[in-house]
Motif scaffolding. Structure first.
Motif, PDB file in Angstrom:
ATOM      1  N   LEU A  11       0.823  -1.204   0.000  1.00 53.75           N
ATOM      2  CA  LEU A  11       0.000   0.000   0.000  1.00 53.75           C
ATOM      3  C   LEU A  11       0.861   1.260   0.000  1.00 53.75           C
ATOM      4  CD1 LEU A  11      -2.916   1.007   0.062  1.00 53.75           C
ATOM      5  CD2 LEU A  11      -2.806   0.944   2.562  1.00 53.75           C
ATOM      6  N   ASP A  12       1.978   1.230   0.716  1.00 53.99           N
ATOM      7  CA  ASP A  12       2.845   2.402   0.774  1.00 53.99           C
ATOM      8  C   ASP A  12       3.458   2.727  -0.590  1.00 53.99           C
ATOM      9  OD1 ASP A  12       2.355   2.838   3.422  1.00 53.99           O
ATOM     10  OD2 ASP A  12       4.195   1.901   4.148  1.00 53.99           O
ATOM     11  N   ALA A  13       3.496   1.749  -1.476  1.00 52.75           N
ATOM     12  CA  ALA A  13       4.055   1.981  -2.810  1.00 52.75           C
ATOM     13  C   ALA A  13       3.063   2.659  -3.754  1.00 52.75           C
ATOM     14  CB  ALA A  13       4.520   0.658  -3.420  1.00 52.75           C
ATOM     15  N   VAL A  14       1.819   2.805  -3.309  1.00 56.21           N
ATOM     16  CA  VAL A  14       0.769   3.401  -4.148  1.00 56.21           C
ATOM     17  C   VAL A  14       0.585   4.860  -3.761  1.00 56.21           C
ATOM     18  CG1 VAL A  14      -1.647   3.291  -4.854  1.00 56.21           C
ATOM     19  CG2 VAL A  14      -0.407   1.180  -4.315  1.00 56.21           C
ATOM     20  N   PRO A  15       0.785   5.805  -4.691  1.00 55.81           N
ATOM     21  CA  PRO A  15       0.538   7.211  -4.341  1.00 55.81           C
ATOM     22  C   PRO A  15      -0.924   7.441  -4.020  1.00 55.81           C
ATOM     23  CG  PRO A  15       0.909   6.966  -6.712  1.00 55.81           C
ATOM     24  CD  PRO A  15       1.213   5.638  -6.088  1.00 55.81           C
ATOM     25  N   VAL A  16      -1.181   8.305  -3.026  1.00 54.14           N
ATOM     26  CA  VAL A  16      -2.572   8.558  -2.613  1.00 54.14           C
ATOM     27  C   VAL A  16      -2.711  10.019  -2.221  1.00 54.14           C
ATOM     28  CG1 VAL A  16      -2.082   7.811  -0.244  1.00 54.14           C
ATOM     29  CG2 VAL A  16      -4.452   7.872  -1.084  1.00 54.14           C
ATOM     30  N   ALA A  32      -7.720   9.483  -3.920  1.00 49.68           N
ATOM     31  CA  ALA A  32      -7.279   9.121  -5.268  1.00 49.68           C
ATOM     32  C   ALA A  32      -5.971   8.345  -5.159  1.00 49.68           C
ATOM     33  CB  ALA A  32      -7.085  10.372  -6.117  1.00 49.68           C
ATOM     34  N   TYR A  33      -6.013   7.078  -5.586  1.00 49.08           N
ATOM     35  CA  TYR A  33      -4.851   6.194  -5.519  1.00 49.08           C
ATOM     36  C   TYR A  33      -4.321   5.926  -6.926  1.00 49.08           C
ATOM     37  CZ  TYR A  33      -6.907   4.877  -0.957  1.00 49.08           C
ATOM     38  OH  TYR A  33      -7.456   4.879   0.301  1.00 49.08           O
ATOM     39  N   GLY A  34      -3.004   5.753  -7.018  1.00 47.64           N
ATOM     40  CA  GLY A  34      -2.418   5.334  -8.282  1.00 47.64           C
ATOM     41  C   GLY A  34      -2.052   6.492  -9.185  1.00 47.64           C
ATOM     42  N   PRO A  35      -1.486   6.172 -10.348  1.00 48.53           N
ATOM     43  CA  PRO A  35      -0.989   7.213 -11.250  1.00 48.53           C
ATOM     44  C   PRO A  35      -2.102   8.021 -11.893  1.00 48.53           C
ATOM     45  CG  PRO A  35      -0.811   5.039 -12.265  1.00 48.53           C
ATOM     46  CD  PRO A  35      -1.213   4.805 -10.843  1.00 48.53           C
ATOM     47  N   GLU A  36      -1.887   9.329 -11.999  1.00 49.06           N
ATOM     48  CA  GLU A  36      -2.867  10.221 -12.630  1.00 49.06           C
ATOM     49  C   GLU A  36      -3.134   9.841 -14.082  1.00 49.06           C
ATOM     50  OE1 GLU A  36      -4.674  12.794 -11.721  1.00 49.06           O
ATOM     51  OE2 GLU A  36      -3.911  13.463  -9.776  1.00 49.06           O
ATOM     52  N   GLY A  54     -11.295   0.372   4.085  1.00 47.38           N
ATOM     53  CA  GLY A  54     -11.584  -1.047   3.962  1.00 47.38           C
ATOM     54  C   GLY A  54     -11.151  -1.649   2.639  1.00 47.38           C
ATOM     55  N   LEU A  55     -11.191  -0.870   1.562  1.00 43.44           N
ATOM     56  CA  LEU A  55     -10.836  -1.395   0.249  1.00 43.44           C
ATOM     57  C   LEU A  55      -9.357  -1.216  -0.090  1.00 43.44           C
ATOM     58  CD1 LEU A  55     -13.990  -0.283  -1.776  1.00 43.44           C
ATOM     59  CD2 LEU A  55     -13.404  -2.582  -0.971  1.00 43.44           C
ATOM     60  N   GLU A  56      -8.602  -0.598   0.812  1.00 46.71           N
ATOM     61  CA  GLU A  56      -7.182  -0.346   0.521  1.00 46.71           C
ATOM     62  C   GLU A  56      -6.364  -1.613   0.262  1.00 46.71           C
ATOM     63  OE1 GLU A  56      -5.982   3.989   2.324  1.00 46.71           O
ATOM     64  OE2 GLU A  56      -5.625   2.231   3.591  1.00 46.71           O
ATOM     65  N   PRO A  57      -6.613  -2.734   0.970  1.00 42.96           N
ATOM     66  CA  PRO A  57      -5.806  -3.922   0.650  1.00 42.96           C
ATOM     67  C   PRO A  57      -5.960  -4.384  -0.796  1.00 42.96           C
ATOM     68  CG  PRO A  57      -6.797  -4.153   2.814  1.00 42.96           C
ATOM     69  CD  PRO A  57      -7.405  -2.936   2.199  1.00 42.96           C
ATOM     70  N   ILE A  58      -7.141  -4.255  -1.381  1.00 42.88           N
ATOM     71  CA  ILE A  58      -7.316  -4.601  -2.798  1.00 42.88           C
ATOM     72  C   ILE A  58      -6.626  -3.569  -3.672  1.00 42.88           C
ATOM     73  CG2 ILE A  58      -8.990  -4.829  -4.671  1.00 42.88           C
ATOM     74  CD1 ILE A  58     -10.913  -6.091  -2.716  1.00 42.88           C
ATOM     75  N   VAL A  59      -6.799  -2.290  -3.340  1.00 43.76           N
ATOM     76  CA  VAL A  59      -6.149  -1.217  -4.103  1.00 43.76           C
ATOM     77  C   VAL A  59      -4.638  -1.428  -4.152  1.00 43.76           C
ATOM     78  CG1 VAL A  59      -5.657   1.262  -4.110  1.00 43.76           C
ATOM     79  CG2 VAL A  59      -7.972   0.453  -3.604  1.00 43.76           C
ATOM     80  N   GLU A  63      -2.206  -2.814 -10.115  1.00 41.59           N
ATOM     81  CA  GLU A  63      -1.107  -2.074 -10.733  1.00 41.59           C
ATOM     82  C   GLU A  63      -1.586  -1.261 -11.921  1.00 41.59           C
ATOM     83  OE1 GLU A  63       2.123  -4.614 -11.710  1.00 41.59           O
ATOM     84  OE2 GLU A  63       2.354  -5.412  -9.687  1.00 41.59           O
ATOM     85  N   ASP A  64      -1.018  -0.053 -12.051  1.00 41.16           N
ATOM     86  CA  ASP A  64      -1.292   0.827 -13.197  1.00 41.16           C
ATOM     87  C   ASP A  64      -2.777   1.122 -13.351  1.00 41.16           C
ATOM     88  OD1 ASP A  64       1.459   0.866 -13.858  1.00 41.16           O
ATOM     89  OD2 ASP A  64       1.247  -1.043 -14.901  1.00 41.16           O
ATOM     90  N   VAL A  65      -3.468   1.286 -12.228  1.00 44.44           N
ATOM     91  CA  VAL A  65      -4.887   1.623 -12.223  1.00 44.44           C
ATOM     92  C   VAL A  65      -5.091   2.813 -11.298  1.00 44.44           C
ATOM     93  CG1 VAL A  65      -7.205   0.841 -11.597  1.00 44.44           C
ATOM     94  CG2 VAL A  65      -5.636  -0.734 -12.702  1.00 44.44           C
ATOM     95  N   ARG A  66      -5.939   3.731 -11.710  1.00 43.93           N
ATOM     96  CA  ARG A  66      -6.333   4.852 -10.865  1.00 43.93           C
ATOM     97  C   ARG A  66      -7.600   4.444 -10.113  1.00 43.93           C
ATOM     98  NH1 ARG A  66      -4.069   9.252  -8.636  1.00 43.93           N
ATOM     99  NH2 ARG A  66      -5.243  11.197  -8.882  1.00 43.93           N
ATOM    100  N   VAL A  67      -7.615   4.597  -8.799  1.00 49.93           N
ATOM    101  CA  VAL A  67      -8.786   4.250  -7.997  1.00 49.93           C
ATOM    102  C   VAL A  67      -9.232   5.482  -7.225  1.00 49.93           C
ATOM    103  CG1 VAL A  67      -9.742   2.795  -6.182  1.00 49.93           C
ATOM    104  CG2 VAL A  67      -8.064   1.844  -7.774  1.00 49.93           C
ATOM    105  N   LEU A  68     -10.484   5.848  -7.396  1.00 52.39           N
ATOM    106  CA  LEU A  68     -11.089   6.910  -6.596  1.00 52.39           C
ATOM    107  C   LEU A  68     -12.037   6.250  -5.603  1.00 52.39           C
ATOM    108  CD1 LEU A  68     -11.934   9.577  -9.340  1.00 52.39           C
ATOM    109  CD2 LEU A  68      -9.776   9.164  -8.133  1.00 52.39           C
TER     110      LEU A  68
END
Length: 301
Positions: A11-16, A32-36, A54-59, A63-68
């Protein structure tokens, strides 16, 4: 309760970044998680009494997906809807407005109660290329394998509504009752993972704004299920279900698949209603494969 986070490194490797958006029903907080510049954006809707954590473990494993990931109105850092009830129409309209303001054309993901909100919104016309439902509510909650516990929950919320305000709030936030719920849903035999699950519920499960919004949302959660909307969702749908889910048994999830025009069912073994906490990696792998099957386009911003 202190517990190590088993998915922290990923999770720490994912920008948020925390953001807010003003909607008709009030301000919504979202993360907002992941690359713009990701080719695919997902709007992820959490379950009842949860919030975005709660959904952060899946996020963490997408990889290479933007999650709002917004907090539902009345939960986490999003205040209750202004001027309307927290019924299914209210939540579905809120989601449509949120998507329109932040990520038009995004893929939609819903977990548990979030699966009902997503299904209702898409059946009502919310445009999306693909739909992902994790631990979908595919049968009436009162008819599940633990229908008795659901009826006890109905009584619990009824009592919480009838007590004087302070006493009612205290009951609905009671840590011992939250722990009973957590123990009943956790299926893992890993002691460290169980501690993590309980710690997550201790920290986030009582972050609702007030008992009125909570009770309205609860009544909504037990009055609807995804079956109502499945035939009206033409988009490809991924159902990520658990073979030990006490809320919707796997047999009901298999039947739910047949109600959609185009649906795939992935069954994850030895887990219940907490796929997002106990088996996020298989869930993320199924989602990644499902997304790769479609032509991913970046929503306009």
């Amino acid at each position: 309760m202190s517990a190590s986070h088993p998915y922290r490194d990923a999770l720490d490797a994912v920008p948020v970044e925390r953001r807010e958006v003003a909607l008709a029903g009030g301000v919504t907080a979202y993360w907002a998680y992941g690359p713009e510049d990701a080719a695919t954006t997902i709007v992820a809707v959490h379950g009842f009494r949860g919030e975005h954590h709660g959904l952060e473990p899946i996020v963490a494993y997408l990889e290479d997906v933007r999650v709002l990931s917004p907090d539902l109105p009345g939960f986490g850092e999003t205040p209750p809807l202004q001027g309307r009830a927290h019924d299914l129409a209210g939540f579905a309209d809120w989601l449509a407005e949120f998507v329109g303001a932040t990520a038009p054309g995004a893929v939609l993901l819903g977990h548990s109660f979030g699966s009902i909100v997503v299904a209702a919104a898409v059946a009502g016309g919310l445009a999306t290329p693909r739909v992902i439902l994790v631990n979908p509510i595919g049968a009436p909650a009162l008819a599940g394998p633990r229908g008795l516990l659901t009826r006890l929950a109905v009584f619990y919320y009824w009592v919480g509504a009838r007590l004087p305000h302070r006493a009612g709030e205290a009951l609905l936030r009671n840590r011992a009752i939250v722990r009973v719920m957590s123990v009943s849903m956790a299926k893992t035999r890993d002691p460290a993972l169980r501690r993590f699950v309980h710690a997550q519920h201790d920290q986030y499960f009582s972050r609702f704004a007030d008992r009125d919004a909570l009770l309205e949302a609860f009544r909504t959660s037990v009055s609807h299920d995804v079956r109502e909307f499945a035939p009206r969702i033409p988009q490809p749908v991924l159902l990520v279900a658990a073979d030990r889910d006490d809320i919707t048994p796997i047999e009901a999830e298999r039947h739910l698949q047949t109600l959609f025009p185009r649906a795939e069912l992935v069954e994850i073994p030895e887990v219940g209603h907490l796929i997002h906490y106990e088996t996020p990696m298989p869930a993320a792998a199924a989602i990644t494969r499902f997304l790769a099957e479609g032509s991913a386009t970046r929503p306009a911003r």
